[in-house]
Design an enzyme around this catalytic site. Structure first.
Site, short mmCIF file in Angstrom:
data_model
loop_
_atom_site.label_atom_id
_atom_site.label_comp_id
_atom_site.label_asym_id
_atom_site.label_seq_id
_atom_site.Cartn_x
_atom_site.Cartn_y
_atom_site.Cartn_z
N HIS A 1 0.91 -1.24 0.01
CA HIS A 1 0.14 0.02 0.01
C HIS A 1 0.80 1.27 -0.05
CE1 HIS A 1 -4.06 -1.92 1.05
NE2 HIS A 1 -3.27 -2.73 1.59
N LYS B 1 -8.47 14.05 4.28
CA LYS B 1 -7.39 13.18 4.27
C LYS B 1 -6.45 13.33 5.30
CE LYS B 1 -6.65 14.05 -0.20
NZ LYS B 1 -6.64 12.80 -0.87
N ARG B 2 -5.76 12.26 5.72
CA ARG B 2 -4.56 12.32 6.68
C ARG B 2 -3.81 13.68 6.36
NH1 ARG B 2 -4.06 8.73 11.06
NH2 ARG B 2 -2.27 9.68 11.49
N LYS C 1 0.73 14.55 0.46
CA LYS C 1 -0.45 15.02 0.19
C LYS C 1 -0.78 16.27 -0.13
CE LYS C 1 -2.38 10.92 2.91
NZ LYS C 1 -3.21 10.14 2.24
N THR D 1 -8.71 6.47 -1.97
CA THR D 1 -9.74 6.17 -2.06
C THR D 1 -10.92 7.36 -1.87
OG1 THR D 1 -9.55 5.40 0.12
CG2 THR D 1 -9.40 3.62 -1.38
N LYS E 1 -14.84 8.19 -3.50
CA LYS E 1 -16.11 8.58 -2.79
C LYS E 1 -16.71 9.81 -3.40
CE LYS E 1 -14.31 6.13 1.01
NZ LYS E 1 -13.06 6.00 2.12
C1 26V Z 1 3.11 5.26 6.34
C2 26V Z 1 4.19 5.94 6.70
C3 26V Z 1 5.14 5.65 7.80
C4 26V Z 1 6.37 6.52 7.75
C5 26V Z 1 6.15 8.09 7.51
C6 26V Z 1 5.64 8.26 6.11
C7 26V Z 1 4.19 7.33 5.89
C8 26V Z 1 3.32 7.57 4.74
C9 26V Z 1 2.58 6.72 4.65
C10 26V Z 1 2.05 5.50 5.25
C11 26V Z 1 1.00 4.60 4.91
C12 26V Z 1 1.31 3.27 4.45
C13 26V Z 1 0.14 2.38 4.27
C14 26V Z 1 -1.20 3.10 3.75
O1 26V Z 1 -1.83 3.47 4.46
N1 26V Z 1 -1.33 3.19 2.53
C15 26V Z 1 -2.63 3.86 1.94
O2 26V Z 1 -3.42 2.63 1.64
C16 26V Z 1 -4.69 3.16 0.85
C17 26V Z 1 -5.40 1.79 0.64
O3 26V Z 1 -4.72 1.03 -0.41
C18 26V Z 1 -4.45 3.91 -0.33
O4 26V Z 1 -5.58 4.43 -0.87
C19 26V Z 1 -3.45 4.95 -0.01
O5 26V Z 1 -3.07 5.74 -1.05
C20 26V Z 1 -2.12 4.68 0.82
O6 26V Z 1 -1.48 5.83 1.14
#
Ligand code: 26V
Length: 826
Positions: free
Chosen positions: A372, A563-564, A569, A671, A675
């Site tokens: 992801h 979004k977060r 982003k 996602t 929506k």
């Molecule tokens: C984790 C981290 C950890 C270290 C700091 C930066 C950072 C940035 C992002 C993440 C997220 C990792 C996994 C995640 O939540 N991915 C999300 O998954 C969604 C479902 O597939 C997708 O729609 C999003 O684009 C994706 O960011």
């Protein structure tokens, strides 16, 4: 008329528990009010009514649930197990009413009892057991699995504290604990008899057994018990009701007693506290891991419980262990459950006594991995000392997997030791660390990304060597979202119009929305379309007012980014544009720009200082802009606090413009973008994640595209990017940055936003400044399109009409066909 519950004969009460009509519902709600809440109508609180209705609805799910579970146990089916550290399921009552098809009856029943259904539904605390997209995706997939009547179980962790609640104080984010269980959870059934033990710490002991076979025993330092807490997942208008099984940690009684007997009472209690801490709190997934021992313990805990549960179900079905992968396929939602590779091997070798080859064959056939994120800082790794201390036996197994795997690599590429070290499950470049994405990849028969672009980049970058070795294992499954919750439930006005225009079938077959295309230019239809959007905007305006005190005009263009909060982003790119607009309007009050209301929402990880600063900046801009009389009727800025599933229900249907402006190549899919699209919202976005496919489906003329492409981003960063050049070349941008740095948006304090501005002008890791000019130009096209309501409405209708691909039903069918070998039942 209200029925007196005490006059109900037991038989009638029994029958009413299944009845889907408003009368039996009404009778049941009253009975539950007395028998479960111990209240009579006259003294019942609104929350009592919520609980009484929730229990009545749950009763109606239970019949289907029990039958579904039984049929999986009895029939020769393959069961998809979705392993995820997060399930962001959102409020349950409304969704269950929609899926059971009893919303109107429930409304009528509650009305007869003097209650308003919407007010009752608004009281539900949502289980915030996820961070954002990844957890919500898991919840959408459960909805689709049940709707498509596919045998499935969701496995995860029952956190006592979910994602924190976000409060805004003096413009800053403040985290508050999420006490979602405080008033009880009517949707959950705890099953104390479904419990497993999980080992931690200690050491291993190897021996040769009576038959001369090498066996390993793990002598653990302590054990934790996992208890199943189940939530029913009802499919849309079908008999299938699947299970979401979340594990709660408990202390192991016998351990306590052992300590107690030798007199160490406090030691025993301490052990209990540690055990029960395991499922206490959800970690932010978007903060670097760095030594979070408890997080690794959580991952192993839920994976081990889930795999043990699968083994028990296999036994119950009377199937031999050799058939494990024929009966189960487990999808790993990111690397958080990737320890499953080692744990399934351990269970098969140490507990079931299989040989390595057979165990490995079963493991690979049973597991599949979804990636992801490509962000290097987001790829999970665990330092060896921490891992060894907590999980000595799984570590030995990982070493052995790695030894055999690297032999294979060496055979294929003799002498290529740099490839061997790139692919190793252990990163030896600094402190030795286990690469969880490599473990998940090596242990799976299928690996997929979550949007076409993301899957391509995954094969070309992070997992390149693996895709070269096993090209046939790599897939793409573009994400999807459930139209039940994100259209039917949250936008009832639009849902009614869709029913009337294309027939009710769209809810289970979203491609039928194509039937709207024929009406896109119809003036009368356009008017109805706009009336629905306006009503939704008025409703959101009320929520905004009660949450923030800001009055917004529903006639303005609602430009929304929820979004977060993350630098990739690029909420700050949006903010920069607002500052520039503000300066333009101050300089030229006559400017013919359409009134806009910018809405932001989203949480920053508690330890992510820059993200928190971006929130402060947005609130600072909001304070200045909203209090400037010259901006009245022209510009409004709102930060909507505590964006979650519940508030999302009000936000998506009320938007005009959806901001999907991440740096190309960085957002795996997104996602929220889907929506918004379903709800007739136009996108301004980069060619990133699923935006690429949204634009393809909607048609380029119905999408506002700007920005660098992923290859440009990569090249620019490789060749040396100089953000300052963009500042020099663009006066408006320079002035916006100067205004921010001056403290204008923080009552003159000039030091606070400095780090943000310096970061942008010196590094700008996510190329906000490189995309700025194109973004502004694109926003001008948005403005022009908005000023012509017929054009805008046509685009809006076509976006909804062409959103069929983004139903999670399509995504789940693809997982079923390509990855699980599992077809929908219907
Ligand atoms: C984790 C981290 C950890 C270290 C700091 C930066 C950072 C940035 C992002 C993440 C997220 C990792 C996994 C995640 O939540 N991915 C999300 O998954 C969604 C479902 O597939 C997708 O729609 C999003 O684009 C994706 O960011």
């Amino acid at each position: 008329m209200a029925t007196n519950p005490t006059t109900l004969a037991p038989r009638a009460a029994e029958a009413s528990r299944h009845g889907l009509d408003s009368e039996s519902l009404q009778r049941d709600v009253l009975e539950n009010l007395v028998s479960l809440q111990a209240r009579y109508p006259a003294i019942a609180t609104p929350h009592d009514w919520y609980m009484a209705l929730a229990y009545s609805v749950r009763d109606r799910l239970l019949v289907r649930w029990v039958e579904t579970v039984q049929s999986y146990a009895a029939r020769d089916v393959r069961i998809a197990c979705y392993l995820s550290a997060e399930f962001l399921i959102g409020p349950q009552l409304g969704n269950n009413l929609v899926n059971l098809g009893i919303e109107a009856d429930a409304r009528e029943a509650m009305l007869a009892l003097g209650q308003d259904l919407d007010a009752v539904m608004a009281l539900e605390e949502e289980p915030g057991l996820g961070n954002g997209g990844l957890g919500r995706l898991a919840a959408c997939y459960l909805d689709s699995l049940a709707t498509l009547e596919m045998p499935a179980i969701g496995y995860g962790i029952r956190y006592e504290f979910g994602i924190f609640r976000q409060a805004i104080r003096d413009g800053w984010q403040v985290e508050e604990t999420d006490k979602w269980l405080q008033k009880g959870n009517p949707w959950e059934i705890v099953r104390p008899e479904v419990a497993y033990y999980v080992n931690f710490g200690g050491h291993t002991h190897s021996e040769t057994d009576a038959e001369g076979r090498f066996r390993v025993r793990w002598i653990a330092a302590n054990q934790v018990k996992g208890v199943a807490c189940d939530t029913p997942v009802q499919g849309y208008r079908v008999e299938t009701c699947n299970t979401l099984r979340l594990w709660r940690s408990e202390a192991v009684e016998s351990f306590d007693l052992a300590d107690f007997n030798v007199g160490d009472y406090y030691g025993a209690v301490e052990q209990k506290v540690v055990s029960e801490t395991l499922s206490k709190v959800l970690y932010p997934n978007d903060e670097p891991e760095m030594g979070k021992r408890l997080r690794l313990a959580q991952q192993y805990f839920f994976v081990s419980c889930s795999l043990q549960d699968m083994l028990r179900l296999l036994q119950q079905k009377g199937e031999p262990i050799e058939r494990f992968a024929d009966v189960f396929v487990a999808q790993l939602n990111d690397t958080h459950p990737s320890i499953a590779v080692a744990e399934l091997m351990r269970l098969l070798l140490d507990e079931c006594g299989l040989q390595w080859g057979q165990a490995w064959d079963i493991t690979q056939r049973a597991l599949a991995y979804t990636n992801h994120t490509l962000l290097p800082e987001a790829l999970e790794t665990w330092g060896l000392p921490l891992f060894r201390g907590l999980l000595p036996r799984p570590l030995e197994i990982i070493y052995e997997i790695n030894r055999r795997f690297l032999d294979e690599v060496r055979q294929r590429h003799p002498g290529d030791e740099s490839r061997v070290s790139r692919m190793s499950l252990i990163d030896e470049s600094g402190d030795r660390r286990i690469r969880m994405a490599h473990l998940a990849t090596v242990g799976s028969h299928a690996i997929n990304g979550v949007a076409a672009l993301h899957s391509t980049l995954l094969r070309e970058t992070v997992l390149r060597d693996f895709a070269e070795l096993w090209p046939e294992r790599f897939h793409n499954v573009t994400n999807g979202v459930t139209p039940r919750r994100f259209l039917a439930l949250c936008n009832p006005g639009l849902a009614r119009l869709l029913d009337q225009t294309v027939g009710e079938g769209w809810i289970a077959d979203l491609t039928r929305l194509r039937g709207l295309e024929a009406h896109a230019d119809d003036e009368a239809f356009q008017q109805r379309w706009r009336a629905i959007k306006n009503a939704n905007k008025e409703a959101l305006a009320k929520h905004i007012h009660s949450a923030t005190g800001v009055a917004v005009d529903p006639r303005a263009l609602f430009d929304i980014q929820v979004k977060r909060i993350h630098e990739y982003k690029r909420q700050h790119l949006n903010a920069l544009y607002i500052v520039a607009l503000y300066q333009r309007l101050r300089r030229e009050p006559q400017l013919a720009l359409a009134p806009r209301c910018f809405v932001f929402g989203g949480k920053a990880a508690p330890g992510y200082a820059m993200a928190k600063l971006i929130i402060r900046l947005i609130n600072g801009i909001a304070e200045v802009v909203n209090n400037d009389p010259a901006m009245e009727g022209r510009l409004k800025v709102v930060f909507f606090p505590n964006f979650n599933v519940k508030s999302a229900h009000h936000i998506y249907p009320a938007a005009d413009l959806s901001e999907q402006i991440s740096t190309a190549g960085k957002e795996a899919s997104g996602t929220g973008n889907m929506k918004f699209m379903m709800n007739g919202v136009l996108t301004i976005g980069t060619l990133d994640g699923a935006n690429v496919e949204i634009r393809e489906e909607a048609g380029a003329e119905n999408f506002f595209l700007f920005g660098l492409h992923a290859q440009d981003v990569e090249r620019l960063q490789r060749e040396g990017y100089r953000p300052a050049d963009h500042v020099t070349a663009n006066d408006e941008l320079r002035e916006a940055l100067e205004l921010i740095a001056s403290g204008h948006f923080l009552r003159g304090q000039s030091d606070v936003f400095r780090p943000l501005v310096e970061n942008l002008t010196q590094w700008d890791h996510f190329l906000a400044l490189a995309d700025y000019a194109d973004y502004v130009a694109c926003q001008a096209r948005v403005d022009a399109a908005w000023q012509d309501p017929a054009t805008w409405t046509r685009m809006s209708i076509l976006n909804t009409a062409r959103s069929g691909k983004f139903s999670s039903d399509r995504a789940i069918r693809e997982y079923g066909d390509r990855i699980w070998g599992l077809a929908p039942m219907k």
